[in-house]
Design an enzyme around this catalytic site. Structure first.
Site, mmCIF file in Angstrom:
data_model
loop_
_atom_site.group_PDB
_atom_site.id
_atom_site.type_symbol
_atom_site.label_atom_id
_atom_site.label_comp_id
_atom_site.label_asym_id
_atom_site.label_seq_id
_atom_site.Cartn_x
_atom_site.Cartn_y
_atom_site.Cartn_z
ATOM 1 C CB SER A 97 -7.975 14.074 -9.366
ATOM 2 O OG SER A 97 -8.408 12.890 -9.993
ATOM 3 C CE LYS B 37 -4.200 11.139 -10.320
ATOM 4 N NZ LYS B 37 -4.898 12.264 -9.663
ATOM 5 C CB THR C 109 2.859 -11.680 -3.714
ATOM 6 O OG1 THR C 109 1.513 -11.203 -3.769
ATOM 7 C CG2 THR C 109 2.870 -13.048 -3.067
ATOM 8 C CB VAL D 162 4.213 -3.280 -8.759
ATOM 9 C CG1 VAL D 162 3.527 -2.514 -9.869
ATOM 10 C CG2 VAL D 162 3.328 -3.346 -7.523
ATOM 11 N N GLY D 163 5.116 -6.583 -7.728
ATOM 12 C CA GLY D 163 5.999 -7.332 -6.833
ATOM 13 C C GLY D 163 5.641 -7.275 -5.370
ATOM 14 N N GLY E 196 -0.269 -1.050 -4.056
ATOM 15 C CA GLY E 196 0.164 -0.717 -5.405
ATOM 16 C C GLY E 196 -0.613 -1.507 -6.432
ATOM 17 N N PRO E 197 -0.455 -1.171 -7.681
ATOM 18 C CG PRO E 197 0.428 -0.335 -9.661
ATOM 19 C CD PRO E 197 0.398 -0.083 -8.185
ATOM 20 N N PRO E 198 -1.484 -4.138 -9.591
ATOM 21 C CG PRO E 198 -3.409 -5.220 -10.310
ATOM 22 C CD PRO E 198 -2.814 -3.859 -10.167
#
Length: 885
Positions: free
Chosen positions: A781, A824, A416, A413-414, A409-411
């Site tokens: 896309s 998106k 770790t 978002v939890g 997932g993106p940085p």
């Protein structure tokens, strides 16, 4: 020590020695803690100083005293003068002991007068109890005529037993005594010759034989080695000098014979020792020799300590054999040799590794684990459900080989913190291994020991740090590894993450197998694409999408704001950030999938508030300190009788109350603009950028979540070439070529040319640009977005500013599904776009989008490009023919 006879008073305060005997000439150090003993020492020794003299009487007791104390816990009665007469060889205490319920104390009938060579007084904290440490020297024997209590301790009427000076001079001329003295000295010298190689203090004892008078020699020599309490009493009772010398000779000879027999047995046993036992004894002797020479004693002690540590490490048999071989090699080396330090470091690593040590798992409570996950992480329902399932399997089968979870997932978002929550739920230690930027295989497997400065890999080093073999190990940023001439770290991870192979993981530095099967591996990544397929196959992918604005708002109010306030030393009494202001920060200053930028902006507000609060705290402290300082100065000067050259004027109001409760700073829009600057984003951005034909709005997925991607197309005089800019990859370049081909083929149907024979690109070039040129872009896309931009350019019609799209296209005009739909859609919502065009086959992915987002947007599902164009333009796209190729 004095050789002249001591003048003995008729009465002596008596100090009891339980199961111990002080002989004349002997020196003993005792610690007095009992109140009666403390009182005796204080009155008879401390106050009288050098003139102090006490009697020391042995006490028979059924229980031996502790090693650290030679005193009785209680001696006699506290009241009365009841006395005890001599009866046989012992004196019984007064009858008050029996009346008070105490066990009668059996005093010996003979004792020794003693003086204090050293006295020190102390006070124990926090009890305040007074204690004394006394160094006593025995002087002469006496017999007890009468024993009476004086307050807390006893006093004895005594008579001297030792010879007078005249009697001693006459006794020294006695032939029998001279013969006994020679026999004693010969036996003592033989004992000294046996002991002089084993004890350093023997040399001082040897000097005593030539310097101490014969009447003291027997007592001092016997007191220098361990004998039983009964033997000590027999020496004390030997008043006559001849009897004393005979008894001492007997005791010394018995001690000598016991040593000789022990040596004989030792020599016999040594002949039957194994090779390893002999080697151990030889090394012990070598260490003793080096200690005498002062050579390498510390190093040898360290090596021995290292060997003991290795023995307690619990290594498997084959590894222990390897470690012993390395230890033998180390012992043969000198510390100055080049390989000594590397060999020593290797053995220390073997000793520090947790071969058998594990952290005990507590009984798993899934309800508690779920509550903990809900408390630490807002949203992420599916992710938390998968973790609960994982924990449930661990509860039912603790030794199960669970899958390697990989959070993608993106940085922010939890990812770790989710791995840390798993460790917390399992009660295991947590270790994070950062793989970002790792390009050397040796970072995983370690360097071979032949290299200078070699070290173990990150996995083995991490296990050494946590000191357990079953931690939760997070492989962070596993998609950021690279490869070069030094190897591929991802290939080394194949063995680590394979449960069939990691039972015998072989680190190049360690060079022995280490069991990693007990480790729970968790990985994180921003994207799956860079991860090699074999490595990806060994992990279970769990995608963490970005947060919605509503989720960000809840996270900020519940987690971020309390944490930011605590980090800056603030509280809600200093700074309050209303929910409406947090929402404005989310809408105007952040556009991200996670919450890190949101936290940074909140921290900026906290710093601005901290400046003002710190200024107030400074004024507050000055106000509080004025009154106490003034009062203290006045009190101290008046107490000394001095005159005060100042006048204290009462204040109209108390300074300390001026800033006692400052009103909290409440964040408003004005403060937002002052601290964070003007808004960085607004809802008009899409409308402003799509204000002219040839521009369309696409949706893309990146490593930081979903993003809005504008596509710009323009035409110019040329030769029919297509120019592409924006740091594009091969796939997106092919999509652009495909889009242009489809538009040229359908130009007549789209009313872009009168007939199909006319070339749209005749005498002109097409330039397509993807803004944000510093960011690499690739993927299929953008196909429908490219077609829309080209149709808008050729038809000179503007695309709707409230519409964004995504989808792969084919040459026949079909719209194919794409990935990252949730991210998106969330990106479009962040930009204020209300209509999103998606491939119809992505309908199933809309279930992941939160309902509040879906209800606020219009989702348009399409199968063909023509449907995309109908939705993208106001009043639909006029087609000359609805026939489909």
């Amino acid at each position: 020590m004095s050789d002249s006879p001591v003048e003995l008073p008729s009465r002596l305060a008596v100090l009891p020695f339980r199961n111990k005997v002080l002989l004349p000439g002997a020196i003993v150090r005792i610690r007095c803690t009992n109140p009666s003993s403390v009182k005796l020492v204080e009155q008879e020794l401390w106050q009288k100083e050098e003139k102090g003299l006490i009697g020391v009487l042995p006490v028979r007791d059924s229980e031996a005293t502790a090693v650290g104390s030679l005193l009785s816990p209680g001696v006699g009665s506290d009241s009365g003068e009841g006395g005890s007469k001599v009866g046989g060889s012992a004196v019984e205490s007064s009858k008050q002991d029996t009346k008070n319920g105490k066990e009668p104390i059996h005093w010996h009938s003979k004792g020794v007068a003693a003086r204090a060579l050293h006295l020190s007084r102390g006070v124990e904290k926090p009890s305040g109890r007074v204690t004394y440490i006394v160094v006593l020297e025995g002087l002469c024997r006496f017999s007890v005529q009468e024993l009476s209590a004086r307050g807390p301790y006893h006093v004895a009427r005594v008579s001297r037993l030792d010879m007078t000076k005249t009697e001693l001079e006459q006794a020294e001329q006695d032939p029998d005594l001279i013969a006994l003295s020679r026999q004693f000295k010969a036996t003592a010298m033989e004992l000294i010759s046996v002991l002089e190689q084993k004890q350093k203090t023997v040399g001082r004892t040897k000097v005593l034989l030539d310097t101490v008078p014969v009447y003291r020699l027997a007592d001092i020599f016997v007191a220098s080695f361990e004998i039983s309490f009964e033997e000590q009493l027999s020496m004390l009772d030997s008043v006559h000098l001849k009897v004393r010398l005979s008894k001492a000779t007997e005791l010394v000879d018995r001690h000598l014979q016991s040593i000789l027999v022990a040596e004989k047995i030792t020599q016999k046993v040594e002949g039957q020792l194994s090779k390893s036992q002999k080697e151990f004894l030889l090394r012990q002797q070598m260490r003793a020799i080096k200690e005498e020479l002062g050579d390498n004693d510390d190093d040898e002690d360290d090596v021995a300590a290292l060997e003991r540590k290795m023995q307690n490490a619990g290594m498997p048999a084959n590894i222990w054999k390897h470690a012993q071989r390395e230890m033998r090699r180390l012992r043969k080396m000198q510390p100055q040799q080049p390989g000594y330090s590397s060999s020593r470091a290797y053995l220390e690593l073997l000793a520090d590794l947790p071969w058998q040590k594990v952290s005990e798992e507590r009984e798993l409570d899934l309800r508690v684990a779920k509550e903990s996950l809900d408390q630490d992480h807002y949203g992420l329902t599916k992710v938390k459900q998968r973790i609960i399932e994982y924990l449930a399997v661990r509860k039912l089968k603790p030794d199960a080989r669970g899958p390697v979870l990989c959070f993608v997932g993106p940085p922010g978002v939890g990812k770790t913190s989710l791995a840390s929550s798993i460790a917390k739920a399992l009660n295991r230690k947590f270790i994070r291994i950062s793989l970002g930027g790792v390009k050397d295989e040796a970072d995983i497997r370690g360097h071979r020991r032949t290299y200078i400065g070699s070290m173990p890999g990150r996995l083995i080093d991490g296990l050494k740090r946590v000191s357990v073999s079953n931690p939760v190990m997070l492989l962070d940023e596993i998609d950021k590894t690279g490869s070069d001439v030094r190897g591929d770290p991802a290939s080394a991870l194949l063995e680590v993450l394979d449960p069939e192979q990691n039972k015998a993981f072989n680190d190049h530095y360690l060079n022995v197998p280490f069991d990693l099967s007990k480790v729970i591996f968790v990985a994180t990544a921003n994207r799956m694409q860079p991860i090699p397929p074999p490595l990806l196959d060994r992990m279970e992918i769990i995608e963490l999408p970005g947060y919605t604005p509503e989720e960000k708002l809840k996270i900020a109010m519940k987690h971020l704001i309390p944490r930011v306030l605590e980090q800056h030393g603030l509280s809600t009494t200093n700074l309050q950030i209303p929910e409406a202001m947090v929402k404005l920060v989310i809408e105007r200053y952040t556009r991200e999938a996670g919450v890190r930028n949101l936290e940074r902006n909140l921290a900026a507000l906290a710093r601005a508030a901290a400046v003002k609060v710190a200024e107030q705290v400074k004024t507050l402290r000055l106000g509080k300190e004025i009154q106490p300082i003034t009062t203290t100065l006045l009190d101290s000067r008046l107490a000394d009788g001095g005159e005060v050259e100042m006048e204290v004027i009462p204040m109209e109001h108390d300074i300390s109350n001026t800033y006692e409760n400052p009103s909290p700073m409440i964040v408003d829009e004005a403060m937002l603009e002052k601290v964070l600057g003007p808004p960085r984003f607004d809802d008009r951005e899409a409308a402003d950028r799509v204000a002219s034909p040839g521009v369309s709005v696409g949706l893309v997925w990146t490593s930081v979540g979903g993003e809005v991607q504008f596509v710009e197309a323009t035409a110019m005089v040329g030769k029919g070439d297509l120019h592409l800019t924006g740091q594009l990859g091969d796939v997106i370049k092919e999509s652009a070529q495909l889009a242009l081909t489809w538009v040229r083929a359908r130009a007549a149907d789209l009313n872009l040319s009168p007939t199909s024979d006319i070339n749209l690109l005749e005498s002109r070039d097409i330039h397509i640009h993807f803004p944000a040129g510093a960011v690499p872009k690739d993927g299929p896309s953008a196909g429908v977005t490219l077609v829309t931009a080209l149709v808008s350019l050729f038809s000179n019609r503007k695309v709707r500013a409230d519409t964004a799209m995504t989808g792969e296209m084919t040459l026949r005009g079909l719209v194919l599904p794409v990935g990252g739909v949730k991210d998106k859609v969330l990106a479009a919502h962040r930009y204020g776009i209300k209509r999103v065009i998606l491939p119809e086959r992505n309908l199933k992915d809309l279930s992941e989008v939160p309902l509040p987002i879906l209800s606020d947007m219009e989702i348009l599902l399409v199968k063909r490009i023509e449907e995309v164009l109908d939705h993208a333009f106001e009043g639909r796209c006029p087609l000359r023919s609805r026939s489909k190729l």
